[in-house]
Scaffold this motif. Structure first.
Motif, short mmCIF file in Angstrom:
data_model
loop_
_atom_site.label_atom_id
_atom_site.label_comp_id
_atom_site.label_asym_id
_atom_site.label_seq_id
_atom_site.Cartn_x
_atom_site.Cartn_y
_atom_site.Cartn_z
N PHE A 173 -43.95 111.74 -26.98
CA PHE A 173 -45.13 112.33 -27.60
C PHE A 173 -46.12 111.23 -28.02
N ALA A 174 -45.58 110.14 -28.59
CA ALA A 174 -46.45 109.03 -28.98
C ALA A 174 -47.13 108.41 -27.75
N PHE A 175 -46.35 108.24 -26.67
CA PHE A 175 -46.94 107.72 -25.43
C PHE A 175 -48.06 108.63 -24.94
N GLY A 176 -47.83 109.96 -25.01
CA GLY A 176 -48.86 110.89 -24.55
C GLY A 176 -50.13 110.80 -25.37
N THR A 177 -49.96 110.62 -26.70
CA THR A 177 -51.14 110.48 -27.56
C THR A 177 -51.93 109.23 -27.22
N VAL A 178 -51.22 108.12 -27.06
CA VAL A 178 -51.90 106.86 -26.71
C VAL A 178 -52.58 106.98 -25.34
N GLY A 179 -51.86 107.56 -24.36
CA GLY A 179 -52.44 107.70 -23.02
C GLY A 179 -53.67 108.58 -23.03
N HIS A 180 -53.63 109.68 -23.81
CA HIS A 180 -54.78 110.57 -23.87
C HIS A 180 -55.99 109.87 -24.49
N ILE A 181 -55.75 109.12 -25.56
CA ILE A 181 -56.86 108.40 -26.21
C ILE A 181 -57.47 107.39 -25.25
N VAL A 182 -56.61 106.61 -24.59
CA VAL A 182 -57.12 105.60 -23.64
C VAL A 182 -57.90 106.26 -22.51
N HIS A 183 -57.34 107.37 -21.99
CA HIS A 183 -58.02 108.08 -20.90
C HIS A 183 -59.40 108.57 -21.33
N ARG A 184 -59.49 109.15 -22.53
CA ARG A 184 -60.79 109.64 -23.01
C ARG A 184 -61.77 108.49 -23.20
N LEU A 185 -61.30 107.39 -23.77
CA LEU A 185 -62.18 106.23 -23.97
C LEU A 185 -62.69 105.68 -22.64
N ILE A 186 -61.79 105.58 -21.66
CA ILE A 186 -62.19 105.04 -20.36
C ILE A 186 -63.16 105.99 -19.67
N ASP A 187 -62.91 107.30 -19.76
CA ASP A 187 -63.84 108.26 -19.17
C ASP A 187 -65.23 108.14 -19.79
N THR A 188 -65.27 107.99 -21.11
CA THR A 188 -66.56 107.81 -21.78
C THR A 188 -67.25 106.54 -21.33
N GLN A 189 -66.46 105.47 -21.21
CA GLN A 189 -67.04 104.20 -20.77
C GLN A 189 -67.57 104.30 -19.34
N ARG A 190 -66.80 104.97 -18.46
CA ARG A 190 -67.27 105.13 -17.09
C ARG A 190 -68.54 105.95 -17.02
N ALA A 191 -68.60 107.03 -17.82
CA ALA A 191 -69.82 107.84 -17.83
C ALA A 191 -71.01 107.04 -18.32
N GLN A 192 -70.81 106.23 -19.34
CA GLN A 192 -71.90 105.39 -19.85
C GLN A 192 -72.31 104.35 -18.82
N ARG A 193 -71.32 103.79 -18.11
CA ARG A 193 -71.63 102.79 -17.10
C ARG A 193 -72.41 103.40 -15.95
N HIS A 194 -71.98 104.60 -15.51
CA HIS A 194 -72.71 105.26 -14.43
C HIS A 194 -74.12 105.65 -14.86
N GLU A 195 -74.25 106.10 -16.11
CA GLU A 195 -75.58 106.45 -16.60
C GLU A 195 -76.48 105.21 -16.67
N LEU A 196 -75.88 104.08 -17.04
CA LEU A 196 -76.66 102.84 -17.07
C LEU A 196 -77.11 102.44 -15.68
N VAL A 197 -76.21 102.61 -14.70
CA VAL A 197 -76.59 102.30 -13.31
C VAL A 197 -77.73 103.22 -12.86
N ARG A 198 -77.61 104.52 -13.17
CA ARG A 198 -78.67 105.46 -12.79
C ARG A 198 -79.98 105.11 -13.47
N ALA A 199 -79.89 104.73 -14.76
CA ALA A 199 -81.11 104.35 -15.49
C ALA A 199 -81.74 103.11 -14.87
N ASN A 200 -80.91 102.14 -14.47
CA ASN A 200 -81.45 100.93 -13.83
C ASN A 200 -82.10 101.24 -12.49
N VAL A 201 -81.48 102.17 -11.73
CA VAL A 201 -82.07 102.57 -10.45
C VAL A 201 -83.41 103.25 -10.67
N ARG A 202 -83.43 104.18 -11.64
CA ARG A 202 -84.69 104.87 -11.94
C ARG A 202 -85.75 103.90 -12.42
#
Length: 418
Positions: A173-202
């Motif tokens: 259960f502890a592993f699942g909590t840590v994995g879920h938090i890391v996954h959410r953080l990485i997803d947010t970071q990827r979305a921000q990175r992609h948005e930054l790339v799109r903003a730079n292209v625009r």
């Protein structure tokens, strides 16, 4: 799975295996000094487990330090390392079943916690790279193996042994909590990175459009200034010279010759000024946009050459980057010019469409086609120019033609993902 590791992941993985290698080397050295036993499976269980984990860390450190292995194994490179970093530590706990002969449940649980920091790092890396469903597979494997180890020792399961058997579940259960938090953080970071790339292209496209608009306005301003000053002055001077020729005495040949020369020079200068003005003025593409400019060009060429025109323009063509618009327009110009000059066609079909996958241009005629002998003629240079313009914008260019069957030119521009 993703084919390329996330930036920085391999460096962190290599750093962890290096630290683990040093740690287990120290544990082995201390155990050897205390017991005097060699590093072998015949030594006590702690030393045997440490030996196995030390060798695993050593191999993984070397594996992750070889870039050529990543190039050779490609997609399998990172999964192999993660599987080794997970499977070997988990099964290393099996050595406690043989030492002592009747293993204690408390000792197995207590010593299995050594695996916690070792397994957390692969867990985080899996969540970082592959997502939560692979975290669940990791949890099922690690908890399942430990339960298989504990159940034979815990029999019968009663009020005393039940909390011990539940430890792998709590840790899962502890592993699942840590994995879920890391996954959410990485997803947010990827979305921000992609948005930054799109903003730079625009931003880059906006800057390019603004630059083109500024240049267009400046050329038009210069053209107006030259037309109102130099062109009018030269026109007036030519009129004055013509008038002077009418009043010169018939016998004054030298003056007549000087006036003729001045008139020729003035007219030449006026022609050059008009040519410069034409070049300075904004092109149809910049004034009208790609869609309307192509429509006007195709309609004008078809009317001039008495061609039946089939025209299909669709999608947000004017939203393409200026460089792509410019090259597509020039390809259309050259393609239609080849049809009128060389094809002897009766019909031409021009299609320019933009979709989510990209932009496609097709110019098809029912003319004589491109004959082998024409490859070195003007049509050959025109086709080469179209190919070079297509390559300049990263497009694919193809030509299908044979004598008597017409010609089809296709240009496909992939859409830029933002």
């Amino acid at each position: 799975m993703d084919t390329a590791p996330e930036p920085g992941l391999l460096r962190i993985f290599r750093y962890f295996t290096g630290i683990a290698m040093v740690y287990f080397a120290l544990v082995l050295s201390f155990a050897f000094l205390e017991t005097g036993h060699a590093f072998s499976l015949q030594a006590q269980s702690l030393q045997a487990q440490s030996s196995l984990n030390f060798l695993t860390s050593l191999v993984l450190f070397g594996y992750l330090s070889q870039p050529w292995l990543a190039r050779r194994l490609k997609q399998a490179y990172l999964p192999i390392a993660l599987v080794a970093a997970t499977v070997v530590p988990v099964f290393s706990n099996l050595v406690y079943l043989a030492d002592p002969p009747q293993p204690s449940l408390e000792i197995i649980i207590a010593r299995s916690w050594v695996l916690l920091p070792i397994l957390v790092v692969p867990l985080v890396l899996i969540a970082w790279q592959y997502g939560f469903r692979w975290v669940l597979l990791f949890i099922i494997f690690t908890s399942g193996v430990e339960l298989l180890i504990l159940m034979p020792v815990a029999r019968p399961v009663d009020i005393r042994t039940l909390p011990m058997v539940g430890v792998p579940l709590i840790r899962g259960f502890a592993f699942g909590t840590v994995g879920h938090i890391v996954h959410r953080l990485i997803d947010t970071q990827r979305a921000q990175r992609h948005e930054l790339v799109r903003a730079n292209v625009r931003l880059a496209q906006h800057a390019e459009t603004l630059e083109q608009l500024t240049l267009s306005r400046e050329r038009n301003r210069l053209a107006r200034e030259l037309h109102d000053t130099l062109a009018h002055t030269l026109s007036g001077l030519a009129i004055n010279l013509e008038a002077m020729k009418t009043v010169v005495a018939p016998g004054n040949d030298e003056l007549q010759q000087m006036l003729d020369q001045a008139l020729v020079t003035t007219r030449t200068g006026l022609d050059e000024t008009r040519r410069t003005l034409k070049d300075l003025r904004a092109r149809p593409l910049e004034d009208l946009g790609l869609s309307l400019a192509v429509r006007n060009q195709a309609t004008s060429v078809a009317a001039r050459a008495n061609l039946a025109l089939l025209l299909d323009l669709s999608g947000d063509l004017d939203g393409l980057p200026p460089r792509v618009q410019q090259n597509l327009y020039r390809i259309v110009q050259e393609g239609l010019e080849n049809v009128t000059r060389h094809a002897r066609a009766q019909r031409v079909a021009l299609t320019l469409t933009r979709t989510d996958e990209g932009t496609a241009l097709t110019i098809e005629d029912d003319g004589t086609g491109v004959r082998p002998g024409e490859t070195a003629s003007d049509v050959g240079y025109g086709l080469r120019g179209m190919r070079e313009r297509a390559e300049e914008i990263g497009a694919t260019y193809s030509l299908s033609s044979s004598a008597g069957t017409g010609t089809i030119v296709r240009v496909e521009v992939p859409e830029v993902r933002r």
